[in-house]
Design an enzyme around this catalytic site. Structure first.
Site, PDB file in Angstrom:
ATOM      1  N   ILE A  60      15.853   6.529   2.511  1.00 59.91           N
ATOM      2  CA  ILE A  60      14.892   7.727   1.991  1.00 59.91           C
ATOM      3  C   ILE A  60      14.662   8.596   3.172  1.00 59.91           C
ATOM      4  O   ILE A  60      14.269   9.542   2.884  1.00 59.91           O
ATOM      5  CB  ILE A  60      13.368   6.986   1.554  1.00 59.91           C
ATOM      6  CG1 ILE A  60      12.850   6.275   2.858  1.00 59.91           C
ATOM      7  CG2 ILE A  60      13.534   6.244   0.515  1.00 59.91           C
ATOM      8  CD1 ILE A  60      11.345   5.919   2.829  1.00 59.91           C
ATOM      9  N   THR A 124      -0.828  -0.502   1.727  1.00 61.85           N
ATOM     10  CA  THR A 124      -1.557  -1.931   1.876  1.00 61.85           C
ATOM     11  C   THR A 124      -3.012  -1.869   2.218  1.00 61.85           C
ATOM     12  O   THR A 124      -3.352  -0.925   2.987  1.00 61.85           O
ATOM     13  CB  THR A 124      -0.648  -2.379   3.085  1.00 61.85           C
ATOM     14  OG1 THR A 124      -1.323  -3.770   3.778  1.00 61.85           O
ATOM     15  CG2 THR A 124      -0.398  -1.550   4.122  1.00 61.85           C
ATOM     16  N   TYR A 148       2.989  -1.927  12.262  1.00 60.39           N
ATOM     17  CA  TYR A 148       3.494  -1.711  10.541  1.00 60.39           C
ATOM     18  C   TYR A 148       1.903  -1.089  10.026  1.00 60.39           C
ATOM     19  O   TYR A 148       2.458   0.036   9.319  1.00 60.39           O
ATOM     20  CB  TYR A 148       3.271  -3.326   9.928  1.00 60.39           C
ATOM     21  CG  TYR A 148       3.367  -3.064   8.574  1.00 60.39           C
ATOM     22  CD1 TYR A 148       4.214  -2.641   7.691  1.00 60.39           C
ATOM     23  CD2 TYR A 148       2.158  -3.775   7.804  1.00 60.39           C
ATOM     24  CE1 TYR A 148       4.171  -2.819   6.290  1.00 60.39           C
ATOM     25  CE2 TYR A 148       1.821  -3.931   6.403  1.00 60.39           C
ATOM     26  CZ  TYR A 148       3.102  -3.323   5.643  1.00 60.39           C
ATOM     27  OH  TYR A 148       2.875  -3.214   4.359  1.00 60.39           O
ATOM     28  N   LYS A 152       2.158   2.559   8.126  1.00 56.53           N
ATOM     29  CA  LYS A 152       1.681   2.689   6.575  1.00 56.53           C
ATOM     30  C   LYS A 152       0.728   3.786   6.325  1.00 56.53           C
ATOM     31  O   LYS A 152       0.666   4.551   5.561  1.00 56.53           O
ATOM     32  CB  LYS A 152       1.456   1.404   5.810  1.00 56.53           C
ATOM     33  CG  LYS A 152       2.413   0.402   5.870  1.00 56.53           C
ATOM     34  CD  LYS A 152       3.658   0.698   4.857  1.00 56.53           C
ATOM     35  CE  LYS A 152       3.239   0.969   3.315  1.00 56.53           C
ATOM     36  NZ  LYS A 152       4.349   1.324   2.536  1.00 56.53           N
TER      37      LYS A 152
END
Ligand SMILES: NC(=O)c1ccc[n+]([C@@H]2O[C@H](COP(=O)([O-])OP(=O)(O)OC[C@H]3O[C@@H](n4cnc5c(N)ncnc54)[C@H](O)[C@@H]3O)[C@@H](O)[C@H]2O)c1
Length: 342
Positions: A60, A124, A148, A152
């Site tokens: 991507i 998330t 992480y 996000k």
């Protein structure tokens, strides 16, 4: 409707494509996936001959690939991400690259065609950080605490900025911990199920008291379809089952479901910065998307254990590859220390 599903042969992507192929016969799906260690093209091999399905191997972050596959798609569902918190502690750069820069590349292509319907960014509940009490609602401040969750959060903030600045129809979902078939066995539930099948120790972080709101993956998939069909651009929706369990409770449930003994459990040195609890308020998804979860934890865990039992070849081939080095690095010293302190 043509849907571009990025990261479509990872855990949730695979389940989402299967869900759409059986429940939305007038949708067609193009999967764009880099096939990192977490992606397996063969997960969706049953659709190879379907004229509603196509697969493209690609990144991507690669604007040339994205500009080749996105034309003709009305909806983009972006699952593609580096997803494992432990790996983000070791290698944050790959997380920032895919989970932030990758989102920018997708959005840039998406905004070239203003007839497109929805850019669904899969996020998330970890972006809220650790919540000791109560439940996070969509208007709460973000407080991501791992590389992480920080990447996000970066990805979804960027996506929302494209809604505000360019009018791109962005919808964001923030899901709680998923479990179910096809999950890479680095994550707690499939790791412990497969370790229990192999008679291996179950390395439980810290005191095992970290609490998560566990959601069976098909409940997440139905929420995502509802978000595409009924969601409002510029809106954020929490998605979760409200079935809170500590890691220790999950571990005992796995021992019972696999017929294993509790002497497999080893309490090991905790993950750095390990968030104690996540919990989301899903009333907005319930009222605006008319969505509710359907699978309780006991049923979902039984389905999951049965799937891993019936698909031993799937996880055994993973566990004999790159995974071995990863597992050694993550757990060898931790397990040795734990044996020494027994
Ligand atoms: N698993 C959970 O409990 C959970 C909970 C909430 C949100 N999410 C989010 O849902 C999404 C999917 O999670 P998952 O558990 O299925 O992840 P996963 O790690 O199982 O799968 C990720 C997929 O993305 C692909 N990918 C990675 N980098 C890519 C890139 N640069 N270009 C194209 N493809 C790439 C991988 O090959 C893999 O197929 C992620 O965005 C994650 O942040 C997951």
């Amino acid at each position: 409707m043509r849907v571009l599903v990025t990261g479509g042969v990872g855990f949730i992507g695979t389940n989402f494509v299967k869900y759409v192929m059986s429940n939305r016969p007038d949708w067609s799906v193009t999967v764009l996936d880099k096939l990192t260690y977490a992606g397996r093209q063969e997960n969706l091999s049953e659709f190879e001959n379907s004229d509603r399905y196509s697969f493209v191997k690609g990144d991507i972050c690669d604007a040339a690939v994205v500009s080749r596959v996105m034309p003709g798609c009305d909806v983009v569902v972006n699952f593609a991400a580096e997803t494992h918190v432990d790996r983000s502690i070791d290698d944050p750069a790959s997380f920032v690259r895919t989970d932030v820069e990758g989102v920018r590349v997708l959005l840039e292509e998406f905004k070239k065609d203003n007839t497109r319907k929805v850019f669904l960014q899969i996020s998330t509940d970890e972006v809220y950080g650790s919540v000791e009490t109560g439940r996070s609602s969509e208007s709460d401040a973000l407080d991501p605490r791992s590389p992480y969750s920080a990447s996000k959060a970066g990805g979804e903030l960027l996506a929302m900025s494209y809604f505000t600045t360019f009018g791109v129809p962005v919808i964001i979902t923030r899901a709680s911990n998923n479990y179910g078939p096809f999950q890479y066995p680095e994550k707690l539930i499939p790791l412990f199920i497969t370790n229990a099948f192999q008679g291996e120790k179950l390395p439980l972080y810290g005191d095992g008291g970290n609490m998560r709101d566990w959601m069976f993956v098909t409940d997440h998939c139905s929420a995502l379809v509802a978000a595409i069909e009924k969601g409002r651009p510029g809106r954020i929706y929490n998605v979760g089952d409200g079935q809170e369990k500590t890691n220790k409770e999950v571990t005992f449930a796995i021992l019972e479901a696999t017929g294993s003994d509790s002497d497999l459990i080893r309490f090991v040195e905790d993950r750095l910065g390990h968030d104690r609890r996540y919990a989301v308020d899903v009333s907005r998804a319930a009222s605006e998307l008319d969505w509710k979860p359907e699978i309780d934890f006991e049923t979902g865990l039984a389905l999951t254990v049965n799937w891993y039992r019936a698909n031993a070849q799937w996880w055994q081939s993973i566990k004999s590859g790159e995974f071995r080095e990863y597992y050694k690095k993550m757990y060898s010293a931790r397990l040795e220390n734990s044996e020494r302190n027994q």
